[in-house]
Write a protein that holds these residues in place. Structure first.
Motif, PDB file in Angstrom:
ATOM      1  N   VAL A  35      -7.385   1.043   1.787  1.00 16.46           N
ATOM      2  CA  VAL A  35      -6.439   0.490   2.756  1.00 16.46           C
ATOM      3  C   VAL A  35      -5.363   1.511   3.113  1.00 16.46           C
ATOM      4  CG1 VAL A  35      -4.650  -1.264   3.104  1.00 16.46           C
ATOM      5  CG2 VAL A  35      -6.844  -1.903   2.089  1.00 16.46           C
ATOM      6  N   THR A  36      -4.811   2.184   2.107  1.00 14.31           N
ATOM      7  CA  THR A  36      -3.743   3.142   2.378  1.00 14.31           C
ATOM      8  C   THR A  36      -4.278   4.395   3.068  1.00 14.31           C
ATOM      9  OG1 THR A  36      -3.947   3.992   0.097  1.00 14.31           O
ATOM     10  CG2 THR A  36      -2.232   2.347   0.524  1.00 14.31           C
ATOM     11  N   GLY A  39      -4.503   3.320   6.535  1.00 14.31           N
ATOM     12  CA  GLY A  39      -3.137   3.135   7.032  1.00 14.31           C
ATOM     13  C   GLY A  39      -2.515   4.459   7.417  1.00 14.31           C
ATOM     14  N   TYR A  66       0.337   4.343  -1.999  1.00 17.79           N
ATOM     15  CA  TYR A  66      -0.742   4.119  -2.969  1.00 17.79           C
ATOM     16  C   TYR A  66      -0.348   4.657  -4.336  1.00 17.79           C
ATOM     17  CZ  TYR A  66      -4.996   4.874  -5.613  1.00 17.79           C
ATOM     18  OH  TYR A  66      -5.922   4.898  -6.627  1.00 17.79           O
TER      19      TYR A  66
END
Length: 329
Positions: free
Chosen positions: A263-264, A267, A285
């Protein structure tokens, strides 16, 4: 009347430092950028000065004619699209400000630099977790932490500097922890990883307390950790927010670290593509992944006289009340 210069004065922590300086009857100078919001700097007693941290010569021009007793350097960045910007602003800006003050022969009694616990990175991670000590070797795992460590190293030992290293700072006007409150209000709560995580916090007004104690009692060359003196579990903060919001129904999602890594990563990628900084980035993260945020605040207590006034419950209560009054929630 003591004359104080506060950099980053329009920021979250800086604006509270300005308020306290005014309460203490100081001649208060707020360093801002032309584009900075002055929403929290409306007291008519505030003197404004624009500083260009990219140039020593320009800083000398802007500071010429002033004689400051104190400087509190709270300017800096915590999120950047390009990691080199952390070093340009946090490290180089600090070095150039100190150099300009030295070359001008400013009669400083004290220079307080706001650094961060993040300069130490993920250390003492074997359970049972131990407190991070000032004598530990820093191993920063974020660009932000590295830039703050290099900023500390750029300050000459002869300069009358005291360094403060707060853990996670929260309170009214803060926007990152606010996202957690907004999420919980929207019925979703997130936790990171399954392994035990010990977290520490410090309320913004306690950071301000430490700043002014450091001006009076800090020892040149010393660095002090700041927290509220307690250790919390990863869910304690969100539980208290949930309580102050009136206990709306919520779903708590515990995300494994491998999922947060994905996800990061995206992102960060989205941030570079859109030019908008994502709250879920590579530095974030590393922060979520770190399991031990304990730190030893006894030197601050014994040498500065620091006495935290806010535990997490009291701080969250006051913060959420402010968010509601300000119309953020």
């Amino acid at each position: 009347m003591k004359k104080i210069l506060i950099t980053g004065a329009s920021g979250f922590i800086g604006s509270f430092i300005v308020e306290e300086a005014l309460l203490k009857g100081m001649e208060t100078w707020a360093a801002v950028r032309p584009s900075s919001s002055r929403e929290y700097l409306r007291d008519e007693r505030i003197h404004f000065i624009e500083l260009d941290f990219s140039s020593v010569d320009r800083l000398k021009e802007q500071l010429s004619g002033h004689a400051f007793d104190y400087v509190v350097h709270a300017a800096g960045v915590t999120k950047c699209l390009d990691k080199e910007d952390f070093f340009r602003v946090n490290r180089d800006g600090t070095r150039k400000l100190v150099q300009a003050l030295q070359e001008l022969g400013q009669p400083l009694e004290r220079f307080v630099f706001l650094s961060s616990l993040s300069i130490f990175g993920a250390i003492r991670e074997q359970q049972p977790y131990g407190e991070i000590e000032p004598t530990d070797t820093p191993r920063p795992n974020t660009a932000y932490g590295k830039s703050k460590l290099e900023a500390e190293a750029s300050i000459p030992s002869s300069f009358p500097c005291v360094i403060l290293r707060p853990t996670g700072v929260y309170g009214p006007r803060e926007k990152d922890y606010f996202l957690m409150a907004k999420s919980i209000q929207g019925h979703t709560d997130f936790a990171a990883g399954y392994r035990r995580q010990d977290i520490t916090f410090v309320y913004v007004k306690d950071v301000v307390q430490a700043v002014f104690l450091a001006l009076d009692h800090g020892k040149t060359g010393s660095a002090y950790f700041l927290s509220d003196g307690n250790v919390y579990r990863s869910t304690d903060f969100s539980d208290l927010i949930h309580e102050e919001l009136g206990r709306p129904w919520r779903i708590r999602i515990t995300a494994p670290l491998w999922l947060l890594r994905i996800v990061t990563f995206f992102g960060d990628l989205a941030g570079h593509l859109t030019g908008r900084i994502s709250a879920l980035n590579n530095d974030k993260y590393q922060i979520l992944r770190q399991r031990n945020w304990r730190c030893n605040i006894r030197p601050a207590i014994e040498e500065l006289g620091y006495r935290p006034q806010y535990d997490l419950r009291r701080g969250v209560k006051e913060t959420i009340a402010w968010y509601k009054k300000a119309g953020w929630l």
